[in-house]
Design a protein around this motif. Structure first.
Motif, mmCIF file in Angstrom:
data_model
loop_
_atom_site.group_PDB
_atom_site.id
_atom_site.type_symbol
_atom_site.label_atom_id
_atom_site.label_comp_id
_atom_site.label_asym_id
_atom_site.label_seq_id
_atom_site.Cartn_x
_atom_site.Cartn_y
_atom_site.Cartn_z
ATOM 1 N N GLU A 192 0.851 -1.187 0.000
ATOM 2 C CA GLU A 192 0.000 0.000 0.000
ATOM 3 C C GLU A 192 0.890 1.240 0.000
ATOM 4 O OE1 GLU A 192 -3.298 2.251 2.818
ATOM 5 O OE2 GLU A 192 -3.016 0.072 3.037
ATOM 6 N N ILE A 193 0.726 2.066 -1.059
ATOM 7 C CA ILE A 193 1.575 3.254 -1.191
ATOM 8 C C ILE A 193 0.809 4.545 -0.966
ATOM 9 C CG2 ILE A 193 3.218 2.125 -2.744
ATOM 10 C CD1 ILE A 193 1.752 3.560 -5.062
ATOM 11 N N SER A 194 -0.518 4.456 -1.033
ATOM 12 C CA SER A 194 -1.318 5.666 -0.825
ATOM 13 C C SER A 194 -2.771 5.266 -0.666
ATOM 14 C CB SER A 194 -1.144 6.633 -2.000
ATOM 15 O OG SER A 194 -1.875 7.831 -1.758
ATOM 16 N N LYS A 195 -3.649 6.267 -0.579
ATOM 17 C CA LYS A 195 -5.080 6.018 -0.494
ATOM 18 C C LYS A 195 -5.798 6.938 -1.460
ATOM 19 C CE LYS A 195 -5.219 4.483 4.352
ATOM 20 N NZ LYS A 195 -5.590 3.093 4.061
ATOM 21 N N PHE A 196 -6.866 6.400 -2.037
ATOM 22 C CA PHE A 196 -7.703 7.203 -2.915
ATOM 23 C C PHE A 196 -8.949 7.587 -2.142
ATOM 24 C CE2 PHE A 196 -11.371 7.217 -5.838
ATOM 25 C CZ PHE A 196 -11.031 8.335 -6.587
ATOM 26 N N ARG A 197 -9.205 8.872 -2.072
ATOM 27 C CA ARG A 197 -10.340 9.370 -1.292
ATOM 28 C C ARG A 197 -11.435 9.866 -2.219
ATOM 29 N NH1 ARG A 197 -5.837 10.515 1.649
ATOM 30 N NH2 ARG A 197 -5.910 9.977 3.893
ATOM 31 N N GLU A 198 -12.655 9.470 -1.882
ATOM 32 C CA GLU A 198 -13.836 9.923 -2.619
ATOM 33 C C GLU A 198 -14.914 10.231 -1.599
ATOM 34 O OE1 GLU A 198 -16.775 8.525 -6.293
ATOM 35 O OE2 GLU A 198 -15.335 7.135 -5.424
ATOM 36 N N GLY A 199 -15.100 11.517 -1.327
ATOM 37 C CA GLY A 199 -16.003 11.917 -0.262
ATOM 38 C C GLY A 199 -15.440 11.471 1.074
ATOM 39 N N GLU A 200 -16.267 10.739 1.829
ATOM 40 C CA GLU A 200 -15.814 10.229 3.113
ATOM 41 C C GLU A 200 -15.213 8.838 2.998
ATOM 42 O OE1 GLU A 200 -18.942 10.398 5.911
ATOM 43 O OE2 GLU A 200 -19.107 12.593 5.889
ATOM 44 N N ASP A 201 -15.257 8.257 1.796
ATOM 45 C CA ASP A 201 -14.703 6.910 1.589
ATOM 46 C C ASP A 201 -13.276 7.022 1.104
ATOM 47 O OD1 ASP A 201 -17.146 5.744 2.267
ATOM 48 O OD2 ASP A 201 -17.883 5.955 0.207
ATOM 49 N N GLN A 202 -12.451 6.071 1.522
ATOM 50 C CA GLN A 202 -11.081 6.007 1.033
ATOM 51 C C GLN A 202 -10.714 4.562 0.717
ATOM 52 O OE1 GLN A 202 -8.485 7.642 3.989
ATOM 53 N NE2 GLN A 202 -9.242 6.347 5.651
ATOM 54 N N TYR A 203 -9.940 4.377 -0.330
ATOM 55 C CA TYR A 203 -9.587 3.068 -0.826
ATOM 56 C C TYR A 203 -8.071 2.949 -0.908
ATOM 57 C CZ TYR A 203 -14.442 3.598 -2.337
ATOM 58 O OH TYR A 203 -15.792 3.845 -2.371
ATOM 59 N N PRO A 204 -7.485 1.831 -0.454
ATOM 60 C CA PRO A 204 -6.024 1.683 -0.514
ATOM 61 C C PRO A 204 -5.555 1.494 -1.957
ATOM 62 C CG PRO A 204 -7.046 -0.345 0.254
ATOM 63 C CD PRO A 204 -8.130 0.667 0.167
#
Length: 771
Positions: free
Chosen positions: A454-466
């Motif tokens: 895991e190198i970062s997270k993708f955020r969309e609104g209040e959700d975040q995805y590794p």
């Protein structure tokens, strides 16, 4: 029911739904329509519930008839209920007693079977309330003398006309089944009035007296001279003969009934690590062979389903594991009624015959089994501390057992995978140290390449995805490319960033290793297991293996034990044996409490032992298998059932002796008086179990809606509960003869022995007084 007429039969019949309703209230939360153990419990209890009602209603009918003009129905009902109060109570308690230990049946089998004893216990106690309270109320309300209840023809036509009109009305509003049922009741009412009632009266006034007279002649013949002793000796000889026949013609022994499978499964196991595409290709080949074996467009085959990787485990409870080297092909058959008499076991053998010869694949054929989940029919566990020694022992044991060529074993297979392919990357620690790189850095680089990081997270609104970073599939699944991955690190001596290929500090080795180590009670275990071919008996096969095991030389420190179904059988046999002893002691205690003596309870208890004659002869003559779980439960249940009629006969004999009758005449009169309830109760129980024993199926809904009863014989329920039903039928049939003939003879023998004992004591006292 014809012994007492239709009205009285209705009283008795109402006892069943009333007792079931009480049990339903006491047992909330159970789906009675879906739990087959509960439904069978009600069917089984039906005959016993009817027994209590029969005794009360028949006794009321007899006293009311004999005391005509002297007692009204209220007095007759009170006298009848009081006369049979103790016999019914003790009879119910002795019937319940064997089921109390069964409620504590341990293990997986116990969890499956415990509904049966619990439901029966509650239903039987409910039947006491119905017998003591409800049935006398029915008798007081509806019972009349035959000559007093003549219904005028005009009234019959009016009632039947009203019923017919209601039936037509039901047809008009589209309730065709209900309408046909009402019309059927109307026709039955008319038929009974003009024809059936005459047949019943003829039966009651002609046939029944003839039976009673013949039975009285038989009893007088048996009770003459030394004949009671001869009858007892003949019964004992017959018991010994039946055991001899059982040994000579040993019936097939099963743990649970052998069923015609509703589905057959073919399990495919490839070497561990096999690619899922390869497994799929093998599954396709096997699937074609299976379809050829069962025939294309076979009308009794509902579907053929193939699972690869997911849901392919042999464990019925494992539906989520994914194993790329496994596949399962399931053949589902239509319901039994639509199979046109074809036995699905034949298809199982056909499938076994065509799926062999696939190199590198282990193929096993199994079927759905009836009853609780148990171990494999043949299951041998090898335990020890040295894994290599255990593995060698398992291989030698497999060769040894295969050399014995024991009939019925499908194929012995081990659950231990000793050849799991593995790629080992060995780090050259000296070279890595010279390059200034650690083994931890190498390991993390390989992990990132293959599994990702895991190198970062993708955020969309209040959700975040590794966000995972790893090599492409083409790179990470090619070992040569993986070995050329560049390890980037900072040289601690120069402070510069450097890159070296993985191959510069590591070597690749292709090895085989163990797929996993199984443990049981913290001990390592390797299991040899196999299914059993159709028509073979698992207990018989396991006995052959057990006899051969002492000749196998096992190393020190290695233990070999028979488990699986063998272990379950041993546990079940031990429990049922203990339950039988507890039941006999409980019954004996109840009888001693009632009769305040030991002689009469021994007479009644002996009926339990002699009833085994019927069970054994039934199994031998009709070549039926002995199913340990159900035949054993049937014997335990039979112990309580056969005692009931014996109590009725012995107790009434004592009553007549107290009234002043001579012993021989009291025995004969008691038998003649109690033959009616004895035959009725035995017949009710047997007739209640026969449809279940033979698998008689009828669809009453379609019968009244479309005049199509859809009658057929057989099915899953008869395969499952048939052995239990037949064991009770065989035992109770013979026990009825015991009650009517052997118990009077033994009572007379007991009386004669008591007289001799008193005379001997008197002579002894006289001799002492002279001296």
């Amino acid at each position: 029911m014809f012994f007492m007429g239709v009205t009285n039969a209705v009283f008795v019949g109402l006892s069943v739904p009333l007792s079931m309703a009480i049990a339903y209230i006491v047992l909330p939360g159970i789906d009675f329509t879906m739990n087959m153990m509960v439904m069978f419990s009600f069917i089984f209890a039906l005959g016993i519930v009817v027994d209590d009602a029969i005794v009360v209603v028949e006794n009321t009918h007899r006293i009311f008839k004999q005391q005509k003009g002297k007692m009204d129905i209220v007095q007759a009902s009170k006298a009848a209920a009081g006369e049979v109060f103790v016999p019914i109570l003790s009879g119910t308690l002795t019937t319940v007693a064997p089921f109390v230990p069964l409620a504590f049946w341990p293990g997986t089998v116990g969890k499956f079977m415990h509904f049966l004893p619990i439901t029966i216990i509650i239903t039987l106690f409910a039947s006491l309330f119905v017998a003591y309270i409800i049935n006398p109320v029915f008798a007081v309300t509806f019972m009349e003398h035959e000559e007093d209840k003549k219904t005028p023809n005009r009234k019959v036509f009016i009632i039947s006309g009203i019923l017919a009109a209601l039936g037509v009305l039901a047809h008009v509003i589209s309730y065709h089944g209900t309408g046909n049922l009402i019309i059927f009741i109307a026709l039955s009412y008319v038929g009974h009035h003009f024809w059936g009632n005459k047949v019943l009266l003829h039966f009651q006034h002609t046939v029944i007296p003839a039976i009673l007279n013949q039975y009285e002649k038989l009893l007088r013949f048996v009770m003459h001279g030394k004949r009671p002793y001869l009858v007892l000796y003949a019964t004992i000889l017959l018991l010994m003969l039946s055991f001899g026949l059982f040994i000579a013609f040993s019936p097939k022994v099963l743990f649970f009934p052998e069923n015609e499978p509703n589905n057959v499964s073919v399990f495919i196991a490839m070497p561990v690590g096999t690619d899922v595409k390869t497994t799929d290709s093998i599954a396709s080949i096997v699937e074609k062979k299976v379809i050829e074996a069962i025939g294309k467009d076979n009308p009794i085959v509902e579907s053929v389903i193939t699972n690869v990787a997911l849901g392919a485990s042999e464990n019925a409870f494992d539906n989520s594991s994914k194993t790329s080297n496994r596949a399962k092909i399931t053949v589902n058959f239509v319901e039994f009624v639509y199979r046109n008499g074809e036995n699905t076991l034949d298809y199982l053998e056909k499938i076994r015959g065509v799926i062999g010869g696939i190199a590198g694949a282990e193929v096993t054929v199994g079927k759905n089994s009836m009853g609780p989940p148990t171990g494999k029919p043949v299951n041998i566990e090898i335990t020890g501390d040295n894994l290599d020694q255990m593995l060698a022992t398992s291989r030698e044991l497999k060769k040894y057992l295969n050399s014995l060529k024991i009939t019925g074993i499908e194929e012995l297979k081990t659950d231990f995978d000793a050849s799991k392919p593995e790629i080992t990357i060995e780090i050259d620690r000296k070279r890595a140290n010279m390059e200034g790189i650690t083994t931890g850095q190498v390991g993390m680089e390989i992990r990132t390449a293959v599994l990702g990081k895991e190198i970062s997270k993708f955020r969309e609104g209040e959700d975040q995805y590794p966000i995972q970073l790893r090599y492409t599939e083409l790179q990470r699944e090619n070992i040569d490319r993986l070995m050329n991955l560049k390890i980037t690190y900072r040289d601690m001596t120069t402070g510069l960033l450097r890159q070296i290929p993985l191959s510069a500090v590591a070597n690749v080795k292709y090895v085989n290793t163990y797929g996993g180590i199984n443990r049981k009670n913290l001990k390592r275990v390797i299991t040899l297991q196999s299914n059993v071919l159709a028509g073979s008996s698992a207990p018989a096969i396991n006995n052959e293996i057990a006899l051969a095991m002492p000749n196998f030389n096992k190393p020190e420190g290695i233990e070999i034990s028979m488990t699986g179904e063998t272990e379950d059988i041993a546990e079940t046999q031990a429990f049922l044996g203990s339950a039988m002893l507890l039941a006999l002691f409980a019954i004996l205690f109840i009888l001693i409490t009632q009769f305040n003596s030991i002689g009469r309870p021994v007479i009644i208890i002996s009926e339990v032992l002699f009833s085994l004659i019927g069970v054994i002869l039934g199994l031998v003559i009709f070549r039926m298998p002995m199913v340990i779980a159900f035949t054993g439960m049937g014997l335990v249940a039979l112990a309580g059932i056969v005692v009931r009629n014996g109590i009725l006969l012995v107790e009434f004999t004592d009553v007549l002796i107290e009234r002043g009758y001579r012993t021989r005449e009291a025995i004969i009169l008691a038998g003649k008086t109690r033959i009616t309830p004895v035959l009725l109760t035995a017949t009710a129980t047997i007739l209640g179990l026969i449809p279940l024993a033979v698998g008689f199926n009828i669809n009453f809904e379609s019968l009244f809606t479309h005049f199509d009863p859809q009658i057929f014989i057989g099915g899953d329920n008869v395969m499952f509960f048939g052995p239990l039903a037949w064991s009770i039928i065989f035992g109770l049939t013979f026990a009825t003869f015991l009650t009517l003939v052997i118990i009077p003879a033994m009572y007379y023998i007991m009386y004669a022995a008591k007289i001799k004992s008193k005379r001997f004591s008197h002579k002894t006292k006289m001799n002492l007084n002279r001296h």
